[in-house]
Scaffold this motif. Structure first.
Motif, mmCIF file in Angstrom:
data_model
loop_
_atom_site.group_PDB
_atom_site.id
_atom_site.type_symbol
_atom_site.label_atom_id
_atom_site.label_comp_id
_atom_site.label_asym_id
_atom_site.label_seq_id
_atom_site.Cartn_x
_atom_site.Cartn_y
_atom_site.Cartn_z
ATOM 1 N N LEU A 220 11.134 8.957 4.249
ATOM 2 C CA LEU A 220 11.076 7.685 3.532
ATOM 3 C C LEU A 220 9.877 6.859 3.974
ATOM 4 C CD1 LEU A 220 12.432 5.752 1.552
ATOM 5 C CD2 LEU A 220 13.810 4.883 3.434
ATOM 6 N N ILE A 221 9.605 6.893 5.289
ATOM 7 C CA ILE A 221 8.430 6.148 5.786
ATOM 8 C C ILE A 221 7.155 6.722 5.177
ATOM 9 C CG2 ILE A 221 7.090 5.652 7.855
ATOM 10 C CD1 ILE A 221 9.776 5.581 9.379
ATOM 11 N N THR A 224 6.940 5.697 1.652
ATOM 12 C CA THR A 224 6.549 4.284 1.555
ATOM 13 C C THR A 224 5.044 4.132 1.728
ATOM 14 O OG1 THR A 224 8.700 3.656 2.448
ATOM 15 C CG2 THR A 224 6.970 2.000 2.503
ATOM 16 N N ASN A 225 4.511 4.881 2.704
ATOM 17 C CA ASN A 225 3.057 4.824 2.912
ATOM 18 C C ASN A 225 2.303 5.348 1.701
ATOM 19 O OD1 ASN A 225 3.455 3.801 5.496
ATOM 20 N ND2 ASN A 225 3.582 5.851 6.413
ATOM 21 N N VAL A 227 3.570 5.266 -1.476
ATOM 22 C CA VAL A 227 3.834 4.417 -2.640
ATOM 23 C C VAL A 227 3.022 3.135 -2.611
ATOM 24 C CG1 VAL A 227 5.635 3.003 -3.714
ATOM 25 C CG2 VAL A 227 6.115 5.356 -3.079
ATOM 26 N N ASP A 228 2.729 2.620 -1.417
ATOM 27 C CA ASP A 228 1.991 1.347 -1.339
ATOM 28 C C ASP A 228 0.648 1.416 -2.072
ATOM 29 O OD1 ASP A 228 4.024 0.144 -0.010
ATOM 30 O OD2 ASP A 228 3.238 0.586 1.994
ATOM 31 N N ASN A 231 1.335 1.409 -5.738
ATOM 32 C CA ASN A 231 1.662 0.067 -6.240
ATOM 33 C C ASN A 231 0.397 -0.747 -6.482
ATOM 34 O OD1 ASN A 231 4.415 0.483 -6.238
ATOM 35 N ND2 ASN A 231 4.668 -0.170 -4.110
#
Length: 430
Positions: A220-221, A224-225, A227-228, A231
């Motif tokens: 997940l981390i 997240t890295n 996906v940022d 985004n």
């Protein structure tokens, strides 16, 4: 004045009776208090003593009362015996006193003393009778108390038997309870063993799940890295789209105005088509009258304008499947082909309304049965979206010649509106 000896004797009798009365009153009061306590226990107003305790208490008090009655009786009998002896000595003394008095005091004084002595004797007799009655009452009371004591003794024996039976039942019940406890203990040990095994299994599973959760957290981390930046790119794309929308809005407004003009053109063309249809019908009627041939005509339109068509210049269009009329049944909406039923002159027409800004051409072609060759009869040409074009032609056809529509070049995803028509009518047979 009475002799001192007589007064002493009578006084002793009175004292005995008074003492006896006190003893009897005390005994009666005591019996009354015991009876009241028993009545309170019966009425359930006194709950400090159990049945066994109150029963033992009444038995003890009954025996005590009987003993007191016997003691009072024996003491009074001794006193009466002593008093009787004193009376005999007193009578002898009285004789002596009377004899001496006759000589000294006279006959009247002696008579008065004898009367007084008779009254005293009567009083003593009455007192003795009362004492006998009291003794009789005490004996009766003793007998009743003895009867009650025997009844209580029998009840105590019955209670002892019942207690023994209850003790036996209690012992049996306790043994049964012990057996049940042993069985329950065995079952509990079995269940506890199963629970222990299940707990160990859950512990192992929990450790495994914890490891998987840790692994998922790492993933997940990483996601997240990843996906940022996406985004951030999405925000940039959104800004670009917003700017594009701002640029496109004036064009949309302009197209809306063009659509209004196109709709007006379509209405004009529809009216022309209706006029043409009426003219064709008139020509058909006149031709029928002049040549006496059977009427042949059809008019087909695009039925579903939401279908994307893939145009192929070598394929016949089959989108004209909404048959408005098919006189003579010479048009096949599934193949898009009209087959001439006889030799003659035919009037054919095509009208097309497209939704793309492309250079598109559609033509009506005749395929001769004799040679198999195709001949172009009429053509339409459109370059802009929502534009409508139309063409009409007269063709000399022989029996079993075919008439159909083909595009001039290939194109993907083209939509034709329901205003698109393909039609033909026999105007003269020869």
């Amino acid at each position: 004045m009475r002799p001192t000896r007589q007064l002493k004797i009578i006084t002793s009798h009175v004292e005995v009776l008074t003492d006896l009365q006190k003893q009897v009153d005390e005994l009666l009061n005591y019996i009354k208090s015991v009876t009241q306590k028993a009545v309170l226990w019966i009425d359930e107003k006194e709950n400090s003593l159990s049945f066994m305790e109150i029963n033992q208490f009444l038995a003890d008090e009954t025996n005590a009362c009987i003993q007191k009655c016997l003691k009072i009786t024996s003491e009074n009998q001794d006193l009466l015996h002593t008093t009787g002896k004193d009376d005999k000595s007193n009578s002898s003394l009285n004789h002596i006193s009377v004899g001496s008095s006759l000589d000294g005091f006279g006959y009247q004084t002696l008579v008065a003393k004898l009367d007084e002595l008779d009254r005293n004797i009567s009083f003593l007799k009455e007192s003795s009778q009362k004492n006998e009655e009291n003794c009789t009452n005490l004996s009766t009371l003793y007998e009743s108390l003895n009867t009650v004591s025997k009844k209580h003794s029998r009840k105590l024996k019955n209670m002892k038997h019942k207690l023994e039976d209850q003790e036996k039942q209690s012992a049996t019940f306790i043994k049964k309870q012990e057996a049940d406890v042993n069985n329950n203990t065995l079952k509990f040990n079995e269940i506890w063993g199963e629970l222990t095994n299940a707990s160990e299994f859950l512990h192992r599973k929990t450790e495994s799940f914890s490891a998987k959760i840790s692994e998922m957290e790492l993933k997940l981390i990483n996601m997240t890295n990843t996906v940022d930046p996406l985004n951030q790119n999405f925000e940039d794309v959104s800004a670009t789209i917003t700017r594009s929308i701002m640029l496109i809005e004036p064009m949309i407004q302009e197209n809306a105005q063009n659509n209004i003009s196109f709709q007006q053109q379509i209405s004009t063309i529809d009216s022309k088509i209706q006029d043409m249809s009426s003219q064709l019908e008139t020509l058909s009627v006149s031709a029928d009258k002049s040549t006496a041939v059977t009427s042949i005509a059809f008019n087909a339109r695009v039925k579903d304008e939401s279908i994307d068509l893939s145009l192929n210049k070598d394929h016949i269009l089959t989108c004209f499947d909404g048959v408005m009329y098919n006189i003579g049944h010479c048009y096949n909406p599934e193949t898009g082909i009209f087959t001439a039923p006889c030799d003659g002159f035919y009037l054919c027409s095509i009208m097309v309304d497209v939704n793309v800004d492309e250079n598109l051409q559609f033509g009506i072609k005749r395929k001769a049965k004799s040679s198999g060759k195709e001949f172009l009869l009429a053509t339409t040409h459109t370059k802009t979206k929502d534009s409508m074009v139309c063409d009409v032609g007269i063709v000399d056809m022989f029996k079993d010649d075919q008439l159909f529509v083909k595009p001039h070049r290939n194109h993907n995803k083209v939509r034709l509106s329901t205003y698109s028509h393909f039609m033909c009518i026999l105007i003269n047979k020869y």
